[in-house]
Design a protein around this motif. Sequence first.
Motif, PDB file in Angstrom:
ATOM      1  N   GLN A 405      32.608  50.342  -6.261  1.00 21.97           N
ATOM      2  CA  GLN A 405      33.221  50.846  -7.397  1.00 21.97           C
ATOM      3  C   GLN A 405      33.910  52.173  -7.161  1.00 21.97           C
ATOM      4  O   GLN A 405      34.974  52.619  -7.251  1.00 21.97           O
ATOM      5  N   GLU A 406      32.927  53.292  -6.593  1.00 25.92           N
ATOM      6  CA  GLU A 406      33.522  54.596  -6.373  1.00 25.92           C
ATOM      7  C   GLU A 406      34.623  54.706  -5.423  1.00 25.92           C
ATOM      8  O   GLU A 406      35.465  55.382  -5.275  1.00 25.92           O
ATOM      9  N   GLY A 409      37.734  53.542  -6.478  1.00 23.94           N
ATOM     10  CA  GLY A 409      38.570  54.349  -7.258  1.00 23.94           C
ATOM     11  C   GLY A 409      39.172  55.282  -6.174  1.00 23.94           C
ATOM     12  O   GLY A 409      40.192  55.826  -6.541  1.00 23.94           O
ATOM     13  N   LYS A 410      38.389  55.662  -5.266  1.00 27.38           N
ATOM     14  CA  LYS A 410      38.904  56.679  -4.365  1.00 27.38           C
ATOM     15  C   LYS A 410      40.139  56.413  -3.605  1.00 27.38           C
ATOM     16  O   LYS A 410      41.065  57.134  -3.256  1.00 27.38           O
ATOM     17  N   GLN A 413      43.048  56.350  -5.897  1.00 22.84           N
ATOM     18  CA  GLN A 413      43.191  57.840  -6.242  1.00 22.84           C
ATOM     19  C   GLN A 413      44.138  58.404  -5.081  1.00 22.84           C
ATOM     20  O   GLN A 413      45.090  58.923  -5.355  1.00 22.84           O
TER      21      GLN A 413
END
Length: 532
Positions: A405-406, A409-410, A413
């Motif tokens: 999930q991280e 997100g990156k 972004q």
Amino acid sequence: MSSKHPNPAMENTAVIYARYSSHNQREESIEAQIRAAVEFAARKNLRIVGQYTDSAKSGTSADRENFLQMIEDCAAGQFKFVIVHKLDRFSRDKYDAVTFKRKLKINGVTLLSVMENLDNSPESVMLESCLEGMAQYYSLNLAREVMKGMKESAYKATHLGGIAPLGYDVDPVTKKYVINAAEAAIVRYIFESYAGNVGYNRILEYLNGMGYKTKRGKPFGKNSLYSILGNEKYVGRFVFNKKLEKDVSGRRNPQVKPREEWIVVEGGLPAIIDEEMFDLVQSKMENNKRNGGRFKAKEIYLLSGLIFCGECGSGMYGNTRLSGRKTSKYSSYKCGDKANHKGCENKEVRKEYLENYVLDELYSKLFSEGSIKKLSAMLSDYNRRKSEESSEEAKLASDELTAIQEKIGKVVQLVSESGISIETVKDELKRLEERKQFVEGYLKEVRSKNNASLISEDTIFELIQRSREFIKARNIAECRNFIQSYVEKVLVYADRVEVLFKIHVPNDTNDALTPLKSEEGISTLKGYRKAG
């Protein structure tokens, strides 16, 4: 290659069996099972030589294509071990579990479970049987939940799936039954002919001569006529939950339930036959049934597949015949070689005497208070280890999910802040999303399975008590489900009977383990007419 002459090079070979059911699992769960099995094989220094998987298949059914192929392949000596993630992947039906495990054993193949590390101790044998009982309980409980929904639909007299009876179609919107005029004419002919004393054969000659077909598109037979003539839907009466389709061993053997358990909706669908005609037909069918053959009830032989002639080594089989006056049955176990006139002179042994003796020995030697206390200690240790293993497994999956999930997100972004095209990173996003879905499904399965399969001491003792009570009550049908978990074989000699149990105990003269055994003279078996 015969399993009696194994190739030493095959001794460390194993295959993996994995499956998932359609009701609450994902196909990825098969990948998770295989991954765990591969890691297990590496720890045991086993070489994986094949995989068998069944998708959307229930463990209560043995009708699994690749499962049956695996059972067939084991007879060819292609591998020495079968690895499953849990015993319920092999089968949730107790009868099927012991039947197919016996087939594996006959061919020198051992079943291994990643999550249930069981040995040959008395406590382990009992625990394995209880685990199989819990798996079957899980399936029965699920079936009960499904039944609740079906009952609600039944009260509304809506179609519950399958093929509608001849004479009816199902409205695709309301799911209600509507009359098919052409088929209804065939139904009326069948009822009117039978009520007019026309026999089955003449009715069939007419129907098949005219080219009429059943609802499944096949020629008519006596079974299809019998089913039509006994169907209450034809008088507008919707009936649900009338039959128990499978017997205690899981085999198809329809039995009519008590009337109070039926769901009956009068006028639930349009009638094709009037009540007077229907009642007349039922009366004639009942008279024919009463006047049919006697003594046709199926006899259950507790020791089938376990009993052998000690004199010649041949398997013994159940044999039922009428008494001299043809007023009662005489059931026995008879040597196969003697029956085939191959020279064995061993006498047959009366069924109830032999079965009562085996059950008495099983009760006294395996269900003692001492064994149950040891099982309690083993159960506590099992629950502790299982809890530790599942917590670690869930933590690893949860950590990986957080990391995925991280990363997602990156990437998002990066696209929003740098202005680069989404096309540039779409492959990476797709890979991450697929992995995320897999890990989420795997994590969900781990958590749900742990909650469902953790066995309490109260539950396991209830299962043991049920087995004890089945033995005491001489409930042969239920005993048949679990006896193969405990009894290796029964040998009948001319003068004695030997029972070899699967449990091994220390030898009196040395530390070697030998099978637990009971022995009794043939002349004393008459004392085992009834349980104590």
